[in-house]
Design a protein around this motif. Structure first.
Motif, PDB file in Angstrom:
ATOM      1  N   ASP A   1      -0.653  -9.242   7.319  1.00 22.47           N
ATOM      2  CA  ASP A   1      -0.775  -7.785   7.325  1.00 22.47           C
ATOM      3  C   ASP A   1       0.348  -7.230   6.460  1.00 22.47           C
ATOM      4  O   ASP A   1       1.513  -7.595   6.645  1.00 22.47           O
ATOM      5  CB  ASP A   1      -0.652  -7.219   8.743  1.00 22.47           C
ATOM      6  N   PHE A   2       0.005  -6.354   5.518  1.00 23.94           N
ATOM      7  CA  PHE A   2       1.055  -5.815   4.650  1.00 23.94           C
ATOM      8  C   PHE A   2       0.806  -4.343   4.368  1.00 23.94           C
ATOM      9  O   PHE A   2      -0.307  -3.831   4.498  1.00 23.94           O
ATOM     10  CB  PHE A   2       1.142  -6.602   3.338  1.00 23.94           C
ATOM     11  N   VAL A   3       1.886  -3.670   4.012  1.00 26.22           N
ATOM     12  CA  VAL A   3       1.815  -2.266   3.609  1.00 26.22           C
ATOM     13  C   VAL A   3       2.494  -2.127   2.263  1.00 26.22           C
ATOM     14  O   VAL A   3       3.406  -2.895   1.920  1.00 26.22           O
ATOM     15  CB  VAL A   3       2.487  -1.321   4.632  1.00 26.22           C
ATOM     16  N   LEU A   4       2.019  -1.158   1.490  1.00 24.61           N
ATOM     17  CA  LEU A   4       2.640  -0.862   0.207  1.00 24.61           C
ATOM     18  C   LEU A   4       3.883  -0.027   0.468  1.00 24.61           C
ATOM     19  O   LEU A   4       3.806   1.083   0.969  1.00 24.61           O
ATOM     20  CB  LEU A   4       1.663  -0.117  -0.702  1.00 24.61           C
ATOM     21  N   THR A   5       5.046  -0.557   0.114  1.00 27.31           N
ATOM     22  CA  THR A   5       6.310   0.078   0.470  1.00 27.31           C
ATOM     23  C   THR A   5       6.418   1.483  -0.090  1.00 27.31           C
ATOM     24  O   THR A   5       6.923   2.390   0.569  1.00 27.31           O
ATOM     25  CB  THR A   5       7.485  -0.781  -0.042  1.00 27.31           C
TER      26      THR A   5
ATOM     27  N   ASN B   1       1.224   4.111   4.469  1.00 31.41           N
ATOM     28  CA  ASN B   1       1.508   3.076   5.452  1.00 31.41           C
ATOM     29  C   ASN B   1       0.242   2.380   5.956  1.00 31.41           C
ATOM     30  O   ASN B   1       0.274   1.728   6.997  1.00 31.41           O
ATOM     31  CB  ASN B   1       2.270   3.675   6.636  1.00 31.41           C
ATOM     32  N   LYS B   2      -0.844   2.536   5.226  1.00 34.17           N
ATOM     33  CA  LYS B   2      -2.082   1.884   5.618  1.00 34.17           C
ATOM     34  C   LYS B   2      -1.904   0.372   5.585  1.00 34.17           C
ATOM     35  O   LYS B   2      -1.414  -0.197   4.624  1.00 34.17           O
ATOM     36  CB  LYS B   2      -3.214   2.290   4.668  1.00 34.17           C
ATOM     37  N   SER B   3      -2.310  -0.285   6.685  1.00 34.35           N
ATOM     38  CA  SER B   3      -2.179  -1.733   6.771  1.00 34.35           C
ATOM     39  C   SER B   3      -3.358  -2.404   6.071  1.00 34.35           C
ATOM     40  O   SER B   3      -4.510  -2.027   6.262  1.00 34.35           O
ATOM     41  CB  SER B   3      -2.121  -2.173   8.237  1.00 34.35           C
ATOM     42  N   ILE B   4      -3.048  -3.382   5.228  1.00 31.77           N
ATOM     43  CA  ILE B   4      -4.059  -4.125   4.470  1.00 31.77           C
ATOM     44  C   ILE B   4      -3.948  -5.594   4.862  1.00 31.77           C
ATOM     45  O   ILE B   4      -2.847  -6.106   5.082  1.00 31.77           O
ATOM     46  CB  ILE B   4      -3.865  -3.948   2.959  1.00 31.77           C
ATOM     47  N   LYS B   5      -5.077  -6.273   4.954  1.00 29.73           N
ATOM     48  CA  LYS B   5      -5.081  -7.657   5.421  1.00 29.73           C
ATOM     49  C   LYS B   5      -5.327  -8.640   4.275  1.00 29.73           C
ATOM     50  O   LYS B   5      -5.927  -8.295   3.261  1.00 29.73           O
ATOM     51  CB  LYS B   5      -6.136  -7.851   6.504  1.00 29.73           C
ATOM     52  N   GLY B   6      -4.837  -9.839   4.475  1.00 24.65           N
ATOM     53  CA  GLY B   6      -5.052 -10.921   3.524  1.00 24.65           C
ATOM     54  C   GLY B   6      -4.976 -12.254   4.243  1.00 24.65           C
ATOM     55  O   GLY B   6      -4.805 -12.317   5.467  1.00 24.65           O
TER      56      GLY B   6
ATOM     57  N   PRO C   1     -11.320  -8.470  -0.548  1.00 25.08           N
ATOM     58  CA  PRO C   1     -11.881  -7.750  -1.709  1.00 25.08           C
ATOM     59  C   PRO C   1     -12.120  -6.270  -1.449  1.00 25.08           C
ATOM     60  O   PRO C   1     -11.967  -5.442  -2.342  1.00 25.08           O
ATOM     61  CB  PRO C   1     -13.201  -8.492  -1.975  1.00 25.08           C
ATOM     62  N   SER C   2     -12.472  -5.912  -0.205  1.00 29.78           N
ATOM     63  CA  SER C   2     -12.746  -4.507   0.102  1.00 29.78           C
ATOM     64  C   SER C   2     -11.492  -3.642   0.062  1.00 29.78           C
ATOM     65  O   SER C   2     -11.578  -2.417   0.007  1.00 29.78           O
ATOM     66  CB  SER C   2     -13.395  -4.392   1.481  1.00 29.78           C
ATOM     67  N   ASP C   3     -10.318  -4.276   0.083  1.00 27.98           N
ATOM     68  CA  ASP C   3      -9.061  -3.527   0.100  1.00 27.98           C
ATOM     69  C   ASP C   3      -8.343  -3.516  -1.241  1.00 27.98           C
ATOM     70  O   ASP C   3      -7.243  -2.974  -1.358  1.00 27.98           O
ATOM     71  CB  ASP C   3      -8.117  -4.106   1.162  1.00 27.98           C
TER      72      ASP C   3
END
Length: 423
Positions: free
Chosen positions: A254-258, A262-267, A291-293
């Motif tokens: 789980d990561f966020v773009l600093t 603050n939306k959490s994106i998964k990988g 891919p959807s993110d």
């Protein structure tokens, strides 16, 4: 008789001395106990804070209890978004020339094979001439070879002549193929006599930086265009050596773009390097983004990520219930006792008041009100997930303790104001 009087006096003095010593010991013990009690109260007050009922309502203190939560234990890592090497292209030219036309703008999407610009160079005209000349010679030598072969089969001419024609035919074929390969490498056709070399996109993607202008000379080896395909975006995370044993392929991230929302994106992790990345002794871990993110992501974005190690049931509190003071973490619980401030004694104003007559000097009266007392309890925080943080208590607290889950930061500020009651 005199001896009896002396003995009585001696006994009196001894008893007096004993009483004096006992009094001194009692006073000394009382002072030490009082001092210890004062020290205890002073020490205790450093971790206590009190609010009036008005402050309590204004702050909006809310209570909660310890909950058992399934929280993911994570390893924190920082890194960047990146694209695989095959999804990024730096386009240059194999032969220098003057930029004739530029057909794209930065940020536009292009398909593979799209002509981005044209470069003019007269050397390609010579390449076409070499190709066409070789083709013409091949046609002539092929006819000559067929004729000599017939004569040789009939023993009219020696086979040496046939071998010479065959060798010349092979040379011209090689010459023609070389000229064709050069033209194909430059994305040019063997037909026509145009001197314009097309600069073609080798992949589909978005045009990045354009490093040429119309009329400028484009040198070989210089990057003219950048084309990036963001559809296969992934993460390059830096993980420390101590955490490497806990990481494996297939774990979720789980990561966020600093610097973004603050939306959490998964990988998901798909690769772990087998060597250190740099002097910081970190190992690069690669995670593919769903891919959807990937929409809206560009290469080089700084990210903060949590690598999910496992899922466990732990004691947890809402993360806002935990506050940091220095290098320690605390929660607040409400103490059982409450205090009431007493009315101040009225001053003697020099007037006689009749029995039952009330004193109305407002300046000399303090209204009675209750105080709500809170105590700071040290904890050791653990995993944070889904808005809850794992807590481990340094010392036990009552099972029915009323834990502050909202307003803890205000209580910390009040406590740091000097450790005194806030009024």
């Amino acid at each position: 008789m005199n001896n009896i009087k002396i003995n009585n006096r001696l006994r009196t003095r001894i008893n007096t001395n004993i009483l004096f010593l006992v009094s001194c010991i009692f006073l000394l013990t009382s002072c030490q106990e009082k001092k210890a009690e004062e020290n205890h109260e002073e020490e205790k007050s450093e971790n206590e804070v009190a609010l009036t009922e008005a402050q309590f309502k204004t702050v909006g203190i809310e209570y909660g209890t310890i909950e058992n939560k399934n929280l993911n234990k994570v390893i924190k890592a920082n890194g960047f978004t990146a694209v695989p090497p095959q999804n990024a292209a730096n386009i240059s030219t194999l032969i220098g020339g003057t930029v004739k036309d530029i057909f794209v703008l930065e940020g536009t999407f292009v398909n593979k094979g799209k002509v981005l610009a044209t470069i003019q160079n007269l050397e390609v005209v010579e390449m076409k001439e070499d190709y066409n000349a070789a083709i013409a010679n091949i046609e002539y030598l092929q006819l000559e070879y067929n004729r000599q072969k017939t004569l040789s089969d009939e023993n009219v001419n020696p086979r040496k002549i046939l071998q010479e024609v065959k060798a010349k035919l092979a040379v011209e074929r090689a010459r023609a193929q070389a000229a064709k390969n050069k033209l194909n490498t430059l994305n040019m056709s063997t037909n026509g006599s145009s001197a314009l070399i097309p600069i073609v996109a080798p992949i589909s993607g978005y045009v990045g930086k354009i490093n040429i202008t119309k009329g400028a000379f484009a040198e070989t080896g210089t990057v003219l265009f950048e084309v990036i395909d963001n559809s296969q975006m992934h993460l390059d995370l830096n993980v420390y050596e101590k955490d490497l044993a806990s990481i494996s392929v297939g774990q979720e991230v789980d990561f966020v773009l600093t610097n973004q929302s603050n939306k959490s994106i998964k990988g998901k992790i798909f690769g772990i390097n087998k060597s250190f990345s740099n002097e910081s002794k970190t190992i690069a871990v690669h995670a593919k983004i769903n891919p959807s993110d990937t929409k809206g992501l560009i290469s080089g974005m700084y990210v903060s990520a949590n690598i999910n190690i496992n899922n466990a049931t732990v004691q947890a509190l809402p993360k806002d219930a935990i506050v940091k003071n220095g290098d320690k973490y605390f929660i607040f619980i409400q103490e059982e006792h409450q205090e009431e401030t007493a009315k101040a004694e009225p001053k003697d104003d020099g007037h006689n008041h009749a029995e039952g007559e009330e004193h109305h000097d407002d300046e000399n009266e303090t209204p009675t009100h209750k105080e709500v007392h809170f105590e700071a309890i040290e904890v050791i925080p653990g995993t944070t997930d889904l808005g809850y943080t794992e807590v481990n208590f340094v010392s036990e607290i009552p099972a029915d303790a009323k834990i502050v889950v909202k307003g803890a930061f205000y209580l910390l500020s009040a406590m740091k104001g000097g450790g005194e009651h806030v009024h």
